[in-house]
Scaffold this active site. Structure first.
Site, mmCIF file in Angstrom:
data_model
loop_
_atom_site.group_PDB
_atom_site.id
_atom_site.type_symbol
_atom_site.label_atom_id
_atom_site.label_comp_id
_atom_site.label_asym_id
_atom_site.label_seq_id
_atom_site.Cartn_x
_atom_site.Cartn_y
_atom_site.Cartn_z
ATOM 1 N N LYS A 74 -3.399 -7.575 -11.448
ATOM 2 C CA LYS A 74 -2.547 -6.445 -11.845
ATOM 3 C C LYS A 74 -1.361 -6.254 -10.892
ATOM 4 C CE LYS A 74 -6.531 -3.995 -13.812
ATOM 5 N NZ LYS A 74 -7.481 -2.874 -13.628
ATOM 6 N N TYR A 251 -9.737 0.780 -6.248
ATOM 7 C CA TYR A 251 -10.286 1.716 -7.224
ATOM 8 C C TYR A 251 -10.372 3.125 -6.620
ATOM 9 C CZ TYR A 251 -11.481 -2.750 -9.430
ATOM 10 O OH TYR A 251 -11.432 -4.011 -9.960
#
Length: 315
Positions: A74, A251
């Site tokens: 990403k 995260y």
């Protein structure tokens, strides 16, 4: 005290000891299984590879393990989208803030206006970013993605893992739900299937710790490859990507990692972690056993040991 990159050739013996200590945590983690093909990962594996700007390398443990990039990709799909469109258009589609939620949550898409993903490193954000990668055809987009990853890693052999891609495609109900929501809100304008095809493909690129270290080295030098002597990505875009890595890259454990290790990092559920020492070293780690946040349990511990021993925190 010599800089860390000057000590790289002498690190191997110390790395071996740290690997053995951190490996004991693998038994407390779990290999990702929601994508069935990822369940084949070796729970006991742990490896690390470091490369500095002079081409010096150090490695230890299971560093030759091949794994798919998953969410690590990403960072680089964001860079490619920025290079294709510039900041204004990209950040009309995604925000710049951490969520505090799990990487696959879509809770705040509906609750918080204007209804765009909070950042490019959660699944919804990366799907939106994948819709911005340009190409004359779907195959052209996939070719551009793979060519970009080969360029930044310096590895012309990088390729898609077809088995993992198919496994992701067949277990994609939640991601597909996010994509349709984004399509309904006008964030995504193309076919949902085409956008997800790009997204699943860049997540399924095979790599090793060395590949991650080379990619991390490029980020460490703000888009300049010191080994090839070329600026491959604009400095501004790399600064944006690294900022997201610090705030969102691990995260909803990004804050904890920033405190304990203090270096930009991006993890993936295959157990990979890409990190770097700004202006000095790129680092790749693999450890498929994950903690409750989806990060490599032993890999995080290993990087915290490394950072604290060498006082690497950027803060």
């Amino acid at each position: 005290m010599p800089k860390m990159e000057e000590r790289l050739p002498h690190l191997v013996e110390q790395l071996d000891g740290w690997i053995e200590k951190s490996k004991s945590l693998c038994q407390h983690g779990k290999v990702a299984s929601y994508i069935p093909e990822l369940a084949k990962g070796n729970q006991a594996a742990l490896g690390i590879h470091l490369i500095d700007g002079y081409g010096n390398e150090a490695m230890a443990g299971d560093a030759s393990t091949v794994f798919t990039l998953q969410s690590i990709s990403k960072v680089f799909s964001l860079l490619l989208a920025l290079m294709d469109h510039g900041e204004q258009l990209v950040f009309d589609k995604v925000g710049m803030e951490p969520t505090g939620d799990s990487f696959n949550s879509m809770l705040k898409l509906e609750l918080v206006q204007p209804g765009i993903p909070f950042n490019p490193l959660i699944n919804a954000g990366a799907i939106a970013i994948s819709s911005l990668i340009t190409g004359a055809s779907q195959q052209h987009k996939l070719d551009r993605v793979l060519d970009f990853f080969r360029l930044i890693s310096g590895n012309e052999q990088l390729n898609y893992n077809e088995a993992v891609y198919q496994s992701e495609l067949q277990t994609a109900d939640l991601n597909r739900s996010m994509a349709y929501f984004l399509k309904d809100k006008g964030v995504i304008e193309q076919s949902v299937d085409d956008v997800l095809d790009v997204y699943f493909h860049h997540c399924s690129i095979d790599a090793t710790c060395k590949d991650l270290a080379r990619m991390g080295l490029l980020l460490a030098y703000n888009g300049y490859d010191p080994i090839r002597g070329k600026q491959l990505v604009p400095k501004r875009y790399v600064q944006i990507a690294k900022s997201f890595m610090v705030t969102c890259g691990m995260y909803n454990a990004s804050g904890q990692f920033a405190i304990q290790a203090g270096i930009p990092a991006k993890s993936g559920v295959s157990g990979g972690i890409l990190t770097l020492i700004p202006g000095a070293v790129g680092i790749g780690v693999i450890g498929p056993a994950l903690n409750s946040k989806g990060n490599s349990i032993a890999g995080v511990d290993l990087l915290e040991k490394l950072s604290q021993h060498y006082d690497l925190s950027i803060f």
